[in-house]
Structure formats: structure tokens, C-alpha cells
Design an enzyme around this catalytic site. Structure first.
Site, PDB file in Angstrom:
ATOM      1  N   PHE A 184      34.707  45.555  43.598  1.00 30.19           N
ATOM      2  CA  PHE A 184      34.503  46.527  41.758  1.00 30.19           C
ATOM      3  C   PHE A 184      33.213  46.385  40.678  1.00 30.19           C
ATOM      4  O   PHE A 184      32.645  46.531  40.641  1.00 30.19           O
ATOM      5  CB  PHE A 184      35.964  46.650  41.978  1.00 30.19           C
ATOM      6  CG  PHE A 184      36.335  47.488  40.673  1.00 30.19           C
ATOM      7  CD1 PHE A 184      35.362  48.364  39.561  1.00 30.19           C
ATOM      8  CD2 PHE A 184      37.409  46.391  39.551  1.00 30.19           C
ATOM      9  CE1 PHE A 184      35.817  48.920  38.828  1.00 30.19           C
ATOM     10  CE2 PHE A 184      37.262  47.227  38.336  1.00 30.19           C
ATOM     11  CZ  PHE A 184      36.716  48.107  37.731  1.00 30.19           C
TER      12      PHE A 184
ATOM     13  N   GLY B  62      35.256  43.659  50.009  1.00 32.49           N
ATOM     14  CA  GLY B  62      34.183  45.148  49.163  1.00 32.49           C
ATOM     15  C   GLY B  62      33.745  46.026  50.671  1.00 32.49           C
ATOM     16  O   GLY B  62      34.150  45.722  51.381  1.00 32.49           O
TER      17      GLY B  62
ATOM     18  N   GLY C   3      25.962  24.091  44.108  1.00 32.59           N
ATOM     19  CA  GLY C   3      25.778  23.665  44.809  1.00 32.59           C
ATOM     20  C   GLY C   3      23.943  23.227  44.593  1.00 32.59           C
ATOM     21  O   GLY C   3      22.869  23.501  44.055  1.00 32.59           O
TER      22      GLY C   3
ATOM     23  N   TYR D  20      45.864  32.686  44.271  1.00 31.84           N
ATOM     24  CA  TYR D  20      44.926  32.886  43.657  1.00 31.84           C
ATOM     25  C   TYR D  20      44.747  32.369  42.605  1.00 31.84           C
ATOM     26  O   TYR D  20      43.976  32.199  41.677  1.00 31.84           O
ATOM     27  CB  TYR D  20      45.057  34.735  43.221  1.00 31.84           C
ATOM     28  CG  TYR D  20      43.867  35.147  42.024  1.00 31.84           C
ATOM     29  CD1 TYR D  20      42.738  35.224  42.475  1.00 31.84           C
ATOM     30  CD2 TYR D  20      44.055  36.044  41.042  1.00 31.84           C
ATOM     31  CE1 TYR D  20      41.977  36.056  42.682  1.00 31.84           C
ATOM     32  CE2 TYR D  20      43.480  36.293  40.374  1.00 31.84           C
ATOM     33  CZ  TYR D  20      42.178  36.168  40.518  1.00 31.84           C
ATOM     34  OH  TYR D  20      40.843  36.877  40.246  1.00 31.84           O
TER      35      TYR D  20
ATOM     36  N   LYS E 118      41.370  30.189  41.234  1.00 31.13           N
ATOM     37  CA  LYS E 118      40.840  30.066  39.404  1.00 31.13           C
ATOM     38  C   LYS E 118      40.831  28.796  38.698  1.00 31.13           C
ATOM     39  O   LYS E 118      39.693  28.342  37.997  1.00 31.13           O
ATOM     40  CB  LYS E 118      41.294  31.298  38.679  1.00 31.13           C
ATOM     41  CG  LYS E 118      41.048  33.007  39.773  1.00 31.13           C
ATOM     42  CD  LYS E 118      39.317  32.921  40.284  1.00 31.13           C
ATOM     43  CE  LYS E 118      39.506  33.918  41.057  1.00 31.13           C
ATOM     44  NZ  LYS E 118      37.071  33.912  40.839  1.00 31.13           N
TER      45      LYS E 118
END
Ligand code: UDP
Length: 328
Positions: free
Chosen positions: A12, A37, A103, A146, A150
Site C-alpha cells: 500500500f 504486496g 549494510g 511487529y 520496529k
């Protein structure tokens, strides 16, 4: 031509960011493993010479040939139902995926912006939430995969900034909505509109007194764009402070869609935050940003989008039966 890598490009927010960077004249590399997705969100970009797509999982080593100016890390499941369904991938993309992209940013000498979230505040004891609040998060609850990924994402990003001098940006995204949300991802806006369109009752979880504050996607993308272009390295909340209870919101959707259905009440999911509203003082001061699209205008747009989806799309049961695993 400046080159940007956007992970989660078929999602989204990722797909709207691809559109924005194309519009700004960038060469855009979209990357997605397509777990949550959908290529139809970016298929209109495939004909462009300035867009290319890599079907890749960023938890594996990420290689992109040539130079990169910017990286935006937006790959992650982002709905409570997804965290339950794919918890390990959720943890890995926030932790290992972020490590790989940091990285890559060092290797390319690129500036990186990572998508953090209001979820890092957990079930907040401070209201509205400003960036200095440390949060109230359960490490072991269903949303922990989640929230903690995060939080780790923010920590490792700041470590790369401090230790390697990497140019980093952190956006804390509050509930955002708009076209291309997955209709059946379980989040409240597609859930309510989908129910109204199918002629089902609207399912309010708990007594509906919990609050959220919904930001239209174009406003969100503008905030993210401004943050990337700024020189600010601490986290910034981007969201719309207009707050509403979920019960009142269900009433608004009943009015908007003209459905004859009623509200039914289901148990509140575990660790569902009782209140959420961004304090956007920092975004206003540092980025000169504030949302421009109110809920009435934004909801009208997103309703038009969902109304035009096919019957088949509307009927997909993918996630709709899943919530019972998650009740208190
Ligand atoms: N919610 C609801 N009915 C639904 C889906 C969600 O009442 O069918 C509630 C959910 O319990 C939460 C709020 O709506 O309080 C927002 O949920 P969402 O999953 O969209 O995102 P969250 O902000 O919790 O991450």
C-alpha cells in the site's frame, strides 16, 4: 538521474511512494517478496524506463548493481491479522531486513529512511503520543512481533547513524488509509467498507470506545518525502491528529455507504491499544508539514476505490475468518 530503492514497493504505502518518486523524476527500483504486496499496485509503472522491479525477500542479502542515492525501507506486514498469520516473517523483515538494507546503504553511500510506526508506543499511557514517549509494549503478545521488530529497527538504525555516520531518517507512521489497501487485510477501514459493500453487519471490536486517528495516504507520502529531504535524524511522527472512537467511526461508515446494516460487537483483540493520536508538533516545526485532507474527503476517495473493485475481489475470504485466534 537520482536513484531510489523502495522495499515493500508492491504494498500500500510502498506503491504510493514509487508513484511519488517517479513523479519527482527519480529512477525507482521497487523490491518486494509479494507475501502481502500485490503487483497490481505497481503494474502501471512497468512500462516506464525509469522503473524496475526486483522480486526479492530483503531478509536475504540484498544486491543492487550501480549507484543508489536513497533507500526507503517499507517492506513489512502491517496489519494485526498479518502479524498473527506470518509472525516470523514480520520479525525478520523488521530486524534482519533492516540490517541488510543498512549494510547496503553503507556500501552505496546512500541515505536511508526506515518506516517505523505508532505501534512502538504500544498501548500508550501518554496522550497524544509525542516522540519522546518511550511506549508501553508487550514483548510477548501477538502484536509484539511487529512492535518489537520496529523498535529494534529504530535502535539499529540509530546505531548505524552514530557508529558509521550513516545518513538515516526514521518516520513513525500512524494509521494511514487510501486506495490500494488490501480489502481483506483485517484493518478497520477495509473491514468496515468491505462489510458495508457485501451487505454484512459492521464488526466493532470491544465496546468501540478505543480511538484511532486516520491519515490519508497523500498526506502521509508528503510527510515522508519531506523527512527524507530534511537533515533530521531523530524519529518524527507522521499522522493525522483528528481522533475518533471506533464506534463513531463505524457510524460514519454506515452514513457514507448508505448501508442498512447494523453494528455488531466482537471481543477486543489482545493488546489492542485503547487510544492513539499523534502529536505532530515536531513534524510541523521541522518539516513544515501538516495533513491537508480531512476524514470526510479522504474516506469518500477510498470508498470510491473499494466500490470499483470486482465482486471477486470483494468476496475473497483470505483473512476474514482469522480474527478468532486473537481474542482476549
Ligand atoms: N477494529 C474493529 N473492527 C474490525 C477491525 C478493527 O473494531 O473489523 C478495531 C480494532 O480493534 C482497533 C481499530 O479498529 O481498535 C483499528 O484496527 P486496525 O486493525 O485497523 O489497526 P491498529 O490501529 O489496531 O493497528
Amino acid at each position: 538521474m537520482k536513484k531510489v530503492l523502495i522495499t515493500g514497493a508492491a504494498g500500500f504505502l510502498g506503491s504510493h511512494l514509487c508513484d511519488r518518486f517517479i513523479k519527482e523524476g527519480y529512477y525507482v527500483i521497487g523490491m518486494d517478496n509479494l507475501i502481502t504486496g500485490d503487483l497490481k499496485n505497481i503494474e502501471h509503472l512497468f512500462k516506464l524506463k525509469t522503473f524496475e522491479f526486483y522480486h526479492h525477500d530483503v531478509t536475504k542479502f540484498v544486491h543492487v548493481p550501480g549507484k543508489l542515492d536513497y533507500i526507503l525501507h517499507f517492506a513489512s506486514p502491517a496489519s494485526p491479522i498479518d502479524y498473527l498469520k506470518i509472525p516470523i516473517q514480520t520479525l525478520k523483515v523488521g530486524a534482519l531486513g533492516t540490517h541488510n538494507l543498512l549494510g547496503l546503504a553503507i556500501e552505496k553511500n546512500a541515505r536511508i529512511l526506515i518506516a517505523s510506526t505508532s505501534e512502538i508506543y504500544g498501548d500508550p499511557l501518554v496522550h497524544p503520543q509525542n516522540e519522546d514517549y518511550y511506549g508501553n509494549v508487550s514483548t510477548i503478545g501477538p502484536r509484539g512481533v511487529y512492535d518489537e521488530a520496529k523498535r529494534f529497527m529504530e535502535s539499529i538504525t540509530m546505531a548505524y547513524h552514530r557508529f558509521h555516520g550513516l545518513e538515516t531518517r526514521i518516520v513513525r507512521i500512524f494509521n494511514t488509509y487510501g486506495p490500494r489497501m488490501r480489502l481483506n487485510d483485517g484493518r478497520v477501514i477495509p473491514a468496515f467498507i468491505g462489510q458495508a459493500l457485501r451487505g454484512e453487519d459492521l464488526t466493532v471490536f470491544g465496546d468501540g470506545s478505543q480511538t484511532r486517528s486516520f491519515c490519508y495516504v497523500d498526506d502521509q507520502v508528503e510527510g515522508i518525502y519531506r523527512l527524507l529531504m530534511s537533515d533530521y535524524t531523530e524519529p518524527i511522527n507522521i499522522g493525522n491528529p483528528e481522533e475518533i472512537t471506533i464506534r463513531d467511526f463505524a457510524e460514519e461508515i454506515i452514513k457514507l455507504t448508505g448501508t442498512n446494516q447494523k453494528i455488531i460487537y466482537k471481543p477486543l483483540p489482545v493488546d489492542d491499544p485503547l487510544q492513539r493520536q499523534p502529536d505532530i508538533t515536531r513534524a510541523k516545526e521541522i518539516l513544515g508539514w501538516e495533513p491537508k485532507i480531512d476524514r470526510v474527503e479522504g474516506m469518500q476517495k477510498v470508498y470510491e476505490y473499494f466500490k470499483n473493485l470486482s465482486e471477486e475481489e470483494l468476496d475473497k475470504k483470505e483473512h476474514r475468518e482469522f480474527t478468532s485466534h486473537n481474542i482476549r
